[in-house]
Motif scaffolding. Structure first.
Motif, PDB file in Angstrom:
ATOM      1  N   LEU A 181      29.769  37.792  35.228  1.00 31.76           N
ATOM      2  CA  LEU A 181      30.159  38.805  36.208  1.00 31.76           C
ATOM      3  C   LEU A 181      30.700  38.162  37.489  1.00 31.76           C
ATOM      4  N   TRP A 182      30.043  37.075  37.929  1.00 32.01           N
ATOM      5  CA  TRP A 182      30.547  36.398  39.116  1.00 32.01           C
ATOM      6  C   TRP A 182      31.946  35.844  38.859  1.00 32.01           C
ATOM      7  N   PHE A 183      32.126  35.277  37.683  1.00 31.63           N
ATOM      8  CA  PHE A 183      33.420  34.706  37.332  1.00 31.63           C
ATOM      9  C   PHE A 183      34.482  35.807  37.290  1.00 31.63           C
ATOM     10  N   GLY A 184      34.110  36.976  36.760  1.00 29.82           N
ATOM     11  CA  GLY A 184      35.045  38.092  36.721  1.00 29.82           C
ATOM     12  C   GLY A 184      35.450  38.525  38.117  1.00 29.82           C
ATOM     13  N   GLY A 185      34.478  38.584  39.035  1.00 30.15           N
ATOM     14  CA  GLY A 185      34.778  38.923  40.422  1.00 30.15           C
ATOM     15  C   GLY A 185      35.682  37.891  41.082  1.00 30.15           C
ATOM     16  N   PHE A 186      35.477  36.624  40.732  1.00 27.93           N
ATOM     17  CA  PHE A 186      36.309  35.562  41.296  1.00 27.93           C
ATOM     18  C   PHE A 186      37.753  35.686  40.821  1.00 27.93           C
ATOM     19  N   VAL A 187      37.938  36.060  39.552  1.00 24.16           N
ATOM     20  CA  VAL A 187      39.292  36.241  39.015  1.00 24.16           C
ATOM     21  C   VAL A 187      40.007  37.385  39.739  1.00 24.16           C
ATOM     22  N   VAL A 188      39.280  38.480  39.975  1.00 23.00           N
ATOM     23  CA  VAL A 188      39.861  39.603  40.728  1.00 23.00           C
ATOM     24  C   VAL A 188      40.224  39.155  42.150  1.00 23.00           C
ATOM     25  N   PHE A 189      39.327  38.384  42.762  1.00 22.21           N
ATOM     26  CA  PHE A 189      39.577  37.860  44.112  1.00 22.21           C
ATOM     27  C   PHE A 189      40.823  36.990  44.139  1.00 22.21           C
ATOM     28  N   LEU A 190      40.961  36.118  43.149  1.00 18.12           N
ATOM     29  CA  LEU A 190      42.129  35.239  43.066  1.00 18.12           C
ATOM     30  C   LEU A 190      43.397  36.051  42.834  1.00 18.12           C
ATOM     31  N   LEU A 226      42.416  43.561  49.654  1.00 19.89           N
ATOM     32  CA  LEU A 226      42.684  44.993  49.602  1.00 19.89           C
ATOM     33  C   LEU A 226      41.400  45.762  49.269  1.00 19.89           C
ATOM     34  N   PRO A 227      41.268  46.996  49.756  1.00 20.14           N
ATOM     35  CA  PRO A 227      40.038  47.786  49.535  1.00 20.14           C
ATOM     36  C   PRO A 227      39.691  47.964  48.059  1.00 20.14           C
ATOM     37  N   THR A 228      40.692  48.225  47.217  1.00 20.63           N
ATOM     38  CA  THR A 228      40.419  48.432  45.790  1.00 20.63           C
ATOM     39  C   THR A 228      39.856  47.165  45.151  1.00 20.63           C
ATOM     40  N   ALA A 229      40.507  46.030  45.453  1.00 21.08           N
ATOM     41  CA  ALA A 229      40.034  44.758  44.909  1.00 21.08           C
ATOM     42  C   ALA A 229      38.647  44.428  45.433  1.00 21.08           C
ATOM     43  N   MET A 230      38.402  44.697  46.693  1.00 23.80           N
ATOM     44  CA  MET A 230      37.107  44.407  47.300  1.00 23.80           C
ATOM     45  C   MET A 230      36.005  45.242  46.663  1.00 23.80           C
ATOM     46  N   THR A 231      36.329  46.484  46.301  1.00 23.10           N
ATOM     47  CA  THR A 231      35.353  47.347  45.636  1.00 23.10           C
ATOM     48  C   THR A 231      34.943  46.763  44.288  1.00 23.10           C
ATOM     49  N   ILE A 232      35.939  46.293  43.534  1.00 25.54           N
ATOM     50  CA  ILE A 232      35.656  45.690  42.220  1.00 25.54           C
ATOM     51  C   ILE A 232      34.837  44.412  42.387  1.00 25.54           C
ATOM     52  N   ILE A 233      35.237  43.584  43.348  1.00 25.09           N
ATOM     53  CA  ILE A 233      34.542  42.316  43.581  1.00 25.09           C
ATOM     54  C   ILE A 233      33.091  42.553  43.973  1.00 25.09           C
ATOM     55  N   ARG A 234      32.861  43.477  44.897  1.00 33.60           N
ATOM     56  CA  ARG A 234      31.493  43.759  45.332  1.00 33.60           C
ATOM     57  C   ARG A 234      30.650  44.290  44.185  1.00 33.60           C
ATOM     58  N   THR A 235      31.246  45.161  43.363  1.00 30.57           N
ATOM     59  CA  THR A 235      30.518  45.708  42.215  1.00 30.57           C
ATOM     60  C   THR A 235      30.090  44.596  41.255  1.00 30.57           C
ATOM     61  N   LEU A 236      31.031  43.706  40.938  1.00 30.29           N
ATOM     62  CA  LEU A 236      30.733  42.616  40.003  1.00 30.29           C
ATOM     63  C   LEU A 236      29.743  41.619  40.593  1.00 30.29           C
ATOM     64  N   TRP A 237      29.927  41.264  41.856  1.00 26.61           N
ATOM     65  CA  TRP A 237      29.069  40.233  42.451  1.00 26.61           C
ATOM     66  C   TRP A 237      27.667  40.745  42.763  1.00 26.61           C
ATOM     67  N   PHE A 238      27.548  41.995  43.198  1.00 27.63           N
ATOM     68  CA  PHE A 238      26.214  42.540  43.422  1.00 27.63           C
ATOM     69  C   PHE A 238      25.457  42.678  42.094  1.00 27.63           C
ATOM     70  N   SER A 239      26.176  43.089  41.042  1.00 28.51           N
ATOM     71  CA  SER A 239      25.559  43.175  39.708  1.00 28.51           C
ATOM     72  C   SER A 239      25.138  41.790  39.240  1.00 28.51           C
ATOM     73  N   SER A 240      25.996  40.799  39.501  1.00 26.60           N
ATOM     74  CA  SER A 240      25.685  39.413  39.145  1.00 26.60           C
ATOM     75  C   SER A 240      24.433  38.934  39.859  1.00 26.60           C
ATOM     76  N   LEU A 241      24.315  39.272  41.136  1.00 28.05           N
ATOM     77  CA  LEU A 241      23.146  38.865  41.921  1.00 28.05           C
ATOM     78  C   LEU A 241      21.864  39.488  41.374  1.00 28.05           C
ATOM     79  N   ILE A 242      21.936  40.769  41.015  1.00 34.45           N
ATOM     80  CA  ILE A 242      20.767  41.457  40.459  1.00 34.45           C
ATOM     81  C   ILE A 242      20.323  40.798  39.158  1.00 34.45           C
ATOM     82  N   LEU A 243      21.278  40.506  38.279  1.00 37.33           N
ATOM     83  CA  LEU A 243      20.938  39.884  36.992  1.00 37.33           C
ATOM     84  C   LEU A 243      20.369  38.479  37.189  1.00 37.33           C
ATOM     85  N   SER A 244      20.924  37.736  38.150  1.00 40.72           N
ATOM     86  CA  SER A 244      20.443  36.386  38.419  1.00 40.72           C
ATOM     87  C   SER A 244      18.998  36.403  38.905  1.00 40.72           C
TER      88      SER A 244
END
Length: 229
Positions: free
Chosen positions: A166-175, A85-103
């Motif tokens: 953050l990646w783990f949080g995005g994965f939980v939202v995805f699940l 869903l668009p809302t979930a995808m927005t949250i996932i992208r936010t968390l995963w892109f932030s995770s990538l930047i920090l990594s």
């Protein structure tokens, strides 16, 4: 009253972020030992041991950060995202892109610190310089760790840990979205996937924090570690 206010930030930090506080307390110990060594030979030995340990730690951060970045980028290629869903995808992208930047930042910080240690090792009076960098002399003549230096040398690991979280949080939202949790059209198959994977997630988080707390709290309680003034 003034004394209470002075210690309030430390108490708040200890209560809100116990794992980070424990890591901080243990990380201060080598700085205290280096600054208050009773001989130059012992001081030099402690610095060499600290530099060697820190170099290994930074190497681990760079390797793990590179793997973590690959995992994050690879996660975006999952074809099943078409059902998200668009809302979930927005949250996932936010968390995963932030995770990538920090990594990536963790890898960059670790690389710079490794280069710094390698170059400083060739500087004349290397050991004395490192003492000046890591510690400062109080009015009473005692050497104390520089708080900003403790933070600097914890940054690489800290950034990587936050990236993982953050990646783990995005994965939980995805699940949650994939298994249609709290939705009327959730099937028995969705419930089974949510239950089993949710159990695996819970066990992973529990084991992760149990391992960290068990190790660091054990170190804090050791009279051989925390008795350095």
């Amino acid at each position: 009253m003034i004394d209470i206010l002075r210690h309030a930030p430390g108490v708040l930090f200890r209560v809100l972020m116990p794992i980070h506080w424990i890591s901080w307390e243990v990380s201060v110990v080598p700085f205290k030992a280096i600054g208050n060594a009773d001989s130059e030979q012992k001081r030099d030995s402690l610095i060499e041991a600290w530099v060697k340990t820190m170099t290994h730690q930074l190497s681990n951060v760079m390797v793990t950060g590179a793997i973590m970045s690959s995992v994050i980028v690879g996660s975006f290629t999952w074809t099943i995202f078409d059902q998200t869903l668009p809302t979930a995808m927005t949250i996932i992208r936010t968390l995963w892109f932030s995770s990538l930047i920090l990594s990536i930042t963790a890898v960059g910080v670790a690389l710079h610190q490794s280069v710094f240690l390698a170059r400083m090792a060739n500087v004349p009076e290397f050991y004395s310089v490192m003492v000046d960098i890591l510690c400062f002399e109080t009015r009473m003549g005692k050497m104390k760790p520089r708080q900003e230096q403790v933070l600097i040398w914890l940054l690489a690991v800290g950034l990587l840990e936050w990236s993982l979280g953050l990646w783990f949080g995005g994965f939980v939202v995805f699940l949650w979205d994939l298994t249609k949790m709290a939705q009327q059209d959730q099937t028995l198959s969705d419930k089974m996937v949510a239950g089993l994977v949710g159990l695996a997630v819970f066990m992973s988080v529990f084991i992760y924090f149990f391992s960290i707390l068990g190790l660091w709290r054990g170190a804090l309680k050791s009279r051989h570690v925390m008795n350095i003034e």
